[in-house]
Design an enzyme around this catalytic site. Structure first.
Site, PDB file in Angstrom:
ATOM      1  CD  GLU A 274      -2.424  -1.350   2.771  1.00  0.00           C
ATOM      2  OE1 GLU A 274      -2.084  -0.564   3.676  1.00  0.00           O
ATOM      3  OE2 GLU A 274      -3.287  -2.221   2.922  1.00  0.00           O
ATOM      4  NE  ARG A 277       5.839   9.840   3.624  1.00  0.00           N
ATOM      5  CZ  ARG A 277       5.238  10.823   4.295  1.00  0.00           C
ATOM      6  NH1 ARG A 277       5.445  12.069   3.947  1.00  0.00           N
ATOM      7  NH2 ARG A 277       4.436  10.549   5.309  1.00  0.00           N
ATOM      8  NE  ARG A 313       4.595  15.543   4.558  1.00  0.00           N
ATOM      9  CZ  ARG A 313       5.894  15.635   4.782  1.00  0.00           C
ATOM     10  NH1 ARG A 313       6.597  16.601   4.236  1.00  0.00           N
ATOM     11  NH2 ARG A 313       6.514  14.754   5.534  1.00  0.00           N
ATOM     12  CE1 TYR A 317       2.046  14.414  10.383  1.00  0.00           C
ATOM     13  CE2 TYR A 317       2.597  15.133   8.161  1.00  0.00           C
ATOM     14  CZ  TYR A 317       1.772  14.454   9.028  1.00  0.00           C
ATOM     15  OH  TYR A 317       0.671  13.816   8.528  1.00  0.00           O
ATOM     16  CB  CYS A 344      -4.383  34.882  11.294  1.00  0.00           C
ATOM     17  SG  CYS A 344      -4.943  35.943   9.965  1.00  0.00           S
ATOM     18  CD  GLU A 345      -3.661  29.130  13.387  1.00  0.00           C
ATOM     19  OE1 GLU A 345      -2.935  28.759  14.324  1.00  0.00           O
ATOM     20  OE2 GLU A 345      -4.906  29.068  13.404  1.00  0.00           O
ATOM     21  CE1 TYR A 373      -0.742  10.537   3.393  1.00  0.00           C
ATOM     22  CE2 TYR A 373       1.597  10.384   2.854  1.00  0.00           C
ATOM     23  CZ  TYR A 373       0.386   9.776   3.130  1.00  0.00           C
ATOM     24  OH  TYR A 373       0.303   8.414   3.125  1.00  0.00           O
TER      25      TYR A 373
HETATM   26  C1  LIG Z   1      -1.339   6.050   5.011  1.00  0.00           C
HETATM   27  C2  LIG Z   1      -1.368   4.591   4.805  1.00  0.00           C
HETATM   28  C3  LIG Z   1      -0.599   4.002   3.794  1.00  0.00           C
HETATM   29  C4  LIG Z   1       0.373   4.778   2.944  1.00  0.00           C
HETATM   30  O1  LIG Z   1       1.492   5.187   3.684  1.00  0.00           O
HETATM   31  P1  LIG Z   1       2.749   5.838   2.960  1.00  0.00           P
HETATM   32  O2  LIG Z   1       3.670   6.135   4.072  1.00  0.00           O
HETATM   33  O3  LIG Z   1       2.276   7.054   2.264  1.00  0.00           O
HETATM   34  O4  LIG Z   1       3.293   4.826   2.030  1.00  0.00           O
HETATM   35  C5  LIG Z   1      -0.736   2.653   3.597  1.00  0.00           C
HETATM   36  N1  LIG Z   1      -1.593   1.896   4.351  1.00  0.00           N
HETATM   37  C6  LIG Z   1      -2.340   2.439   5.325  1.00  0.00           C
HETATM   38  C7  LIG Z   1      -3.258   1.570   6.103  1.00  0.00           C
HETATM   39  C8  LIG Z   1      -2.258   3.795   5.594  1.00  0.00           C
HETATM   40  O5  LIG Z   1      -2.983   4.321   6.579  1.00  0.00           O
END
Ligand SMILES: *Cc1c(COP(=O)(O)O)cnc(C)c1O
Length: 420
Positions: A274, A277, A313, A317, A344-345, A373
């Site tokens: 999955e 990024r 971001r 972070y 305004c932050e 993101y």
């Molecule tokens: C956000 C997320 C991802 C993707 O994460 P990356 O760091 O962008 O690769 C994959 N799986 C789940 C369950 C997520 O919440």
């Protein structure tokens, strides 16, 4: 690796000058490189060519349907975390049999929508969710394929907000409990199919050891499950592979691939990934226009027309984004300044105490590595219409999302019609 670079000191995305795009589209503007997107997809996919696998791009990293369509065409599946993301994926032409659904808080209507669509599997994150899935599937006379998202309690060594595989995180089910859930499913096979084991330990991970730790834990679970007579076919390893924003030594997908294959090749499973990024992060930039430079007593500020509502971001972070001049290459750092937006932050910044070349009012600035993101986390805070998005393909560019108008800002808002 990406295809944003200078040609005769002007900044380009693939074959198109950024200045040219901005003359037509204005600022702030996200620009994505098609060539970078497809290259990243194939670098990742190739890394696993020796194992049966499915790449499910994580929609939340960047959910523009033109981006999703790009990945559909390359053969990608999708990892979704909401009904809205399922809708987007289907609009982009995704194959439902390549969709996995993660997230701790799936609503009943969302589960129904995914069941009716016929997605590949649900990544279940709590015992109650599994019972809800069983009940809803029963009502719809469907079978729900699922994986339990296990929480392996490993430290991904990343920012605490994006660590997800520690005991104290809200995600997944602790391993012993997870095994009990598969056993529960064994007596509810009318509507539940134990399909796989899932695990996602966090994001922007730049070392391989946390992945190895997580794989060791999930492998143990698969072995135990088989002993219990639950024959899972899929191992979903989630996403999380990091990228280089500044000087991080993020492993190339091929290196990650070697390690993952080494840990899983004897299991006889199909791997699911999955990645978010690593697919889109370096494939996008945010272009802003410089409004003013303020020389202060303690600090200098470069004020630009993009803000934390466009790219959250840094404020969320404290993350680093490299900054480049669109109009001229290699100008020596002339000052130390904060690059800030108009909101305004005090948290509204893109860079702090950065050594940076002098910018004039009207100059364009490229905030790099903003593809993941970035837009997907943007908001209308301070009633700022959201930025336009552009995709560059070869020597052409396409607006893939119009800049929002003032009218868009109040869409759906109503003033009560009483007399007082
Ligand atoms: C956000 C997320 C991802 C993707 O994460 P990356 O760091 O962008 O690769 C994959 N799986 C789940 C369950 C997520 O919440």
């Amino acid at each position: 690796m990406h295809f944003f670079d200078y040609k005769e000191s002007k900044f380009y995305a693939d074959g198109v000058s950024i200045e040219k795009i901005i003359r037509e589209v204005g600022t702030p503007c996200y620009i994505y490189s098609h060539k970078t997107l497809t290259r990243h997809y194939h670098a990742f996919d190739e890394a696993f060519k020796d194992m049966p696998h499915l790449v499910c791009y994580s929609v939340k990293a960047n959910s523009n349907i033109a981006i999703l369509k790009t990945f559909v065409k390359e053969g990608s599946g999708f990892d979704i975390v909401s009904g809205g993301e399922l809708y987007r994926a289907l609009k982009a032409g995704a194959n439902p049999k390549k969709i996995v659904y993660s997230g701790v808080g799936k609503r009943e209507d969302e589960i129904e929508y995914a069941l009716r669509t016929g997605i590949l599997m649900f990544n279940v994150e709590s015992p109650e969710e599994l019972r809800a899935l069983n009940e809803i599937a029963g009502r719809l006379k469907k079978k729900a394929s699922f994986a339990i998202r296990v929480n392996p309690d490993v430290d991904p060594k990343t920012h605490p907000y994006i660590s997800t595989g520690l005991k104290k995180n809200k995600f997944g089910i602790e391993t012993n409990q997870a095994i009990k859930e598969y056993v529960y499913a064994k007596s509810h096979l009318k509507n539940l199919i134990p399909f796989g084991v899932d695990c996602h330990i966090g994001s922007q991970i730049t070392q391989l050891s946390p992945f190895i730790d997580a794989l060791n834990k999930t492998r143990e679970i698969i072995v135990i499950l088989r002993r219990e007579g639950v024959d899972v076919q899929y191992l979903d390893i989630g996403g999380g592979l990091g990228i280089t924003y500044k000087d991080e030594d993020a492993p190339h997908p091929s290196k990650y691939g070697k390690v993952v294959i080494n840990e899983t090749k004897t299991l006889g499973v199909t791997l699911i990934f999955e990645p978010g990024r690593v697919m889109v992060g370096n494939a996008g930039i945010l272009v802003a226009k410089v409004l003013y430079t303020k020389y202060g007593m303690e600090k200098n500020f470069i004020v630009v027309d993009a803000a934390m509502n466009d790219l959250a971001r840094p404020s969320l972070y404290g993350s680093y984004h490299s900054i480049k001049s669109v109009n001229k290459q290699n100008s020596a750092p002339a000052m130390i300044a904060d690059v800030v937006g108009p909101i305004c932050e005090s948290g509204d910044f893109f860079a702090k105490d950065r050594e940076i070349s002098a910018f004039q009012s009207g100059d364009l600035m490229a905030i790099m590595s903003a593809g993941a993101y970035g837009f997907s986390m943007s908001s209308n805070y301070n009633s700022r219409p959201r930025a336009a998005e552009v995709m560059v393909k070869g020597n052409r560019f396409y607006i893939i999302r119009d800049r929002e108008s003032y009218k868009d800002l109040i869409k759906g808002e109503k003033i009560p019609k009483d007399r007082r």
